[in-house]
Write an enzyme that holds these catalytic residues in place. Structure first.
Site, PDB file in Angstrom:
ATOM      1  N   GLU A 133      50.112  47.766  44.053  1.00 23.28           N
ATOM      2  CA  GLU A 133      50.546  47.733  45.463  1.00 23.28           C
ATOM      3  C   GLU A 133      51.569  46.643  45.774  1.00 23.28           C
ATOM      4  OE1 GLU A 133      46.976  47.634  47.845  1.00 23.28           O
ATOM      5  OE2 GLU A 133      46.066  49.280  46.717  1.00 23.28           O
ATOM      6  N   GLU A 244      42.930  56.898  41.832  1.00 22.51           N
ATOM      7  CA  GLU A 244      41.910  56.575  42.840  1.00 22.51           C
ATOM      8  C   GLU A 244      41.685  57.772  43.787  1.00 22.51           C
ATOM      9  OE1 GLU A 244      42.680  52.842  44.736  1.00 22.51           O
ATOM     10  OE2 GLU A 244      43.610  51.981  42.946  1.00 22.51           O
TER      11      GLU A 244
HETATM   12  O1  G3I Z   1      30.834  41.200  45.834  1.00 26.45           O
HETATM   13  C1  G3I Z   1      30.791  40.763  47.202  1.00 26.45           C
HETATM   14  C2  G3I Z   1      29.347  40.420  47.584  1.00 26.45           C
HETATM   15  O2  G3I Z   1      28.924  39.297  46.814  1.00 26.45           O
HETATM   16  C3  G3I Z   1      29.281  40.106  49.073  1.00 26.45           C
HETATM   17  O3  G3I Z   1      27.944  39.886  49.440  1.00 26.45           O
HETATM   18  C4  G3I Z   1      29.838  41.312  49.857  1.00 26.45           C
HETATM   19  C5  G3I Z   1      29.801  41.091  51.348  1.00 26.45           C
HETATM   20  O4  G3I Z   1      30.850  40.232  51.705  1.00 26.45           O
HETATM   21  O5  G3I Z   1      31.208  41.537  49.472  1.00 26.45           O
HETATM   22  C6  G3I Z   1      31.295  41.889  48.096  1.00 26.45           C
HETATM   23  O6  G3I Z   1      32.641  42.090  47.749  1.00 26.45           O
HETATM   24  C7  G3I Z   1      33.167  43.307  48.280  1.00 26.45           C
HETATM   25  C8  G3I Z   1      33.671  44.152  47.100  1.00 26.45           C
HETATM   26  O7  G3I Z   1      34.314  45.347  47.573  1.00 26.45           O
HETATM   27  C9  G3I Z   1      32.532  44.547  46.164  1.00 26.45           C
HETATM   28  O8  G3I Z   1      31.632  45.368  46.864  1.00 26.45           O
HETATM   29  C10 G3I Z   1      34.351  42.961  49.172  1.00 26.45           C
HETATM   30  O9  G3I Z   1      33.839  42.321  50.318  1.00 26.45           O
HETATM   31  C11 G3I Z   1      35.071  44.238  49.587  1.00 26.45           C
HETATM   32  O10 G3I Z   1      36.261  43.909  50.288  1.00 26.45           O
HETATM   33  C12 G3I Z   1      35.478  45.004  48.352  1.00 26.45           C
HETATM   34  O11 G3I Z   1      36.096  46.227  48.771  1.00 26.45           O
HETATM   35  C13 G3I Z   1      36.821  46.877  47.732  1.00 26.45           C
HETATM   36  C14 G3I Z   1      38.301  46.897  48.126  1.00 26.45           C
HETATM   37  O12 G3I Z   1      39.047  47.581  47.106  1.00 26.45           O
HETATM   38  C15 G3I Z   1      38.828  45.485  48.246  1.00 26.45           C
HETATM   39  O13 G3I Z   1      40.103  45.546  48.746  1.00 26.45           O
HETATM   40  C16 G3I Z   1      36.328  48.321  47.604  1.00 26.45           C
HETATM   41  O14 G3I Z   1      34.977  48.321  47.124  1.00 26.45           O
HETATM   42  C17 G3I Z   1      37.211  49.080  46.615  1.00 26.45           C
HETATM   43  O15 G3I Z   1      36.857  50.463  46.605  1.00 26.45           O
HETATM   44  C18 G3I Z   1      38.670  48.974  47.048  1.00 26.45           C
HETATM   45  O16 G3I Z   1      39.449  49.599  46.070  1.00 26.45           O
HETATM   46  C19 G3I Z   1      40.870  49.524  46.306  1.00 26.45           C
HETATM   47  C20 G3I Z   1      41.551  49.497  44.951  1.00 26.45           C
HETATM   48  O17 G3I Z   1      41.083  48.390  44.208  1.00 26.45           O
HETATM   49  C21 G3I Z   1      43.064  49.445  45.127  1.00 26.45           C
HETATM   50  N1  G3I Z   1      43.508  50.594  45.923  1.00 26.45           N
HETATM   51  C22 G3I Z   1      42.870  50.698  47.239  1.00 26.45           C
HETATM   52  C23 G3I Z   1      41.347  50.784  47.060  1.00 26.45           C
HETATM   53  C24 G3I Z   1      40.674  50.966  48.406  1.00 26.45           C
HETATM   54  O18 G3I Z   1      40.898  49.843  49.190  1.00 26.45           O
END
Ligand code: G3I
Length: 336
Positions: A133, A244
């Site tokens: 990105e 994705e």
């Molecule tokens: O691991 C922490 C946990 O310790 C904590 O308690 C919890 C609550 O704050 O957060 C957890 O981390 C989260 C992580 O996912 C793991 O679950 C993050 O907050 C959360 O922001 C993160 O979201 C991910 C997102 O990327 C981040 O930008 C999504 O699961 C994931 O599906 C998404 O994937 C992205 C690709 O990498 C790139 N393309 C877009 C796609 C969708 O956004």
């Protein structure tokens, strides 16, 4: 009858899936993963922040669990992602006061990170989303940079992208290296993605493929846009992956198309819209099997999806049961 999606598409391309740690620990979910898919991506565990939250302090636990699952089951992985403006420790590019680092300091941090993770997983990862990105979203006004104004870009311009690929290639010359992005079929953005990759190829940067994230919805992109983007990308790379894939039923699609008030159930109309979009998409993808070698769904089931169950985005429902769209995608007519 083909056993799973990976069997149905064995003459076309791999069918992959992004997993979290529950998907490779729960027996019922493991059954679905092993039956349906032959490429695995760690949804979050191999990203910059989870693996190196602090400079020099690596956390391999979650990534190792997924990598070990793949090793034990003979499944190769897509590595996601080595350099991204999101989910990354700010130490990579700025000092404690929030001042951007020099290019040299940033490159040293990036090189160390990239080579530590690529070396750790080179036995099980066959390709990497090296940079994710980095291209600007539309609209980009004439004369404006075509790339996202991330801290990395502010430090080094697009050269940081070139360096990331060079560092990854140095650590694993055998891995296929991808540039990955979303809105990948939107005509103006796909042109900017093409322009970047063309500049990289002309500069001799070791890039092998383009990752189309394919976060689509029942209204778009059109199949002509997808077809045009694949044709454009195939003039500059030999490998295209959908990295994705999900097709959301937007909660408010306008024109009165909405989820039933309050419930997470989906109307028959919305279900059919999504099935049609999946079926049409896979027809286009099969046509390009010579350049597409992997189509990865982003998450196993609606329950895992980053979009939430209400968007009904995948082929398996929140109970990991195949939807009608799953059957339509799997039992296709090869003449179509
Ligand atoms: O691991 C922490 C946990 O310790 C904590 O308690 C919890 C609550 O704050 O957060 C957890 O981390 C989260 C992580 O996912 C793991 O679950 C993050 O907050 C959360 O922001 C993160 O979201 C991910 C997102 O990327 C981040 O930008 C999504 O699961 C994931 O599906 C998404 O994937 C992205 C690709 O990498 C790139 N393309 C877009 C796609 C969708 O956004």
């Amino acid at each position: 009858m083909a056993q799973g999606l990976k069997d149905a598409y064995k003459d076309y391309f791999k069918i992959g899936v992004a997993v979290n740690n529950r998907n490779v620990a729960d027996p019922d979910q493991i059954k679905v993963v092993l039956r349906e898919f032959n490429s695995i991506t760690a949804e979050n565990a191999m990203k910059p922040q989870p693996t190196e939250p602090k400079k020099g302090e690596f956390n391999w636990e979650d990534a190792d669990k997924i990598a070990d699952f793949c090793r034990a089951n003979g499944i190769k992985m897509r590595g996601h992602t080595l350099m991204w403006h999101s989910q990354i420790g700010s130490w990579m590019y700025q000092d404690e006061k929030g001042n951007l680092l020099s290019k040299e300091e940033f490159y040293a941090n990036m090189k160390h990170h990239i080579q530590a993770i690529v070396n750790r997983y080179k036995d099980v990862v066959y390709c990497w989303d090296v940079v994710n990105e980095a291209v600007a979203d539309s609209p980009v006004y004439p004369g404006r940079p075509e790339l996202r104004n991330s801290p990395m870009y502010q430090i080094a311009g697009e050269e940081f992208i070139y360096k990331a690929f060079e560092y990854a290639h140095e650590a694993d010359p055998d891995a296929l290296l991808f540039y990955n992005d979303y809105n990948d079929a939107e005509p103006a953005k796909s042109q900017r993605i093409y322009n970047l990759v063309k500049r990289m190829k002309d500069a001799g940067v070791p890039i092998d493929g383009i990752g189309m994230q394919a976060h689509y919805n029942v209204y778009g992109p059109t199949m002509k846009e997808v077809d045009d983007a694949i044709k454009l990308y195939s003039t500059v790379v030999d490998h295209i992956h959908l990295t994705e894939l999900d097709i959301r039923i937007n909660e408010d699609m306008g024109g009165g198309l909405r989820f039933n008030q309050g419930q997470a159930t989906v109307s028959d109309w919305e279900r059919t819209l999504q099935q049609d979009q999946y079926v049409q998409l896979f027809k286009v993808l099969r046509k390009h099997k010579d350049v597409i070698d992997c189509v990865t769904f982003w998450n196993v089931s609606d329950k895992d999806s980053w979009l939430g169950v209400r968007n009904y985005p995948l082929l398996f429902d929140e109970n990991y049961k195949p939807k009608q769209a799953y059957n339509a995608v799997k039992n296709f007519d090869p003449k179509m």
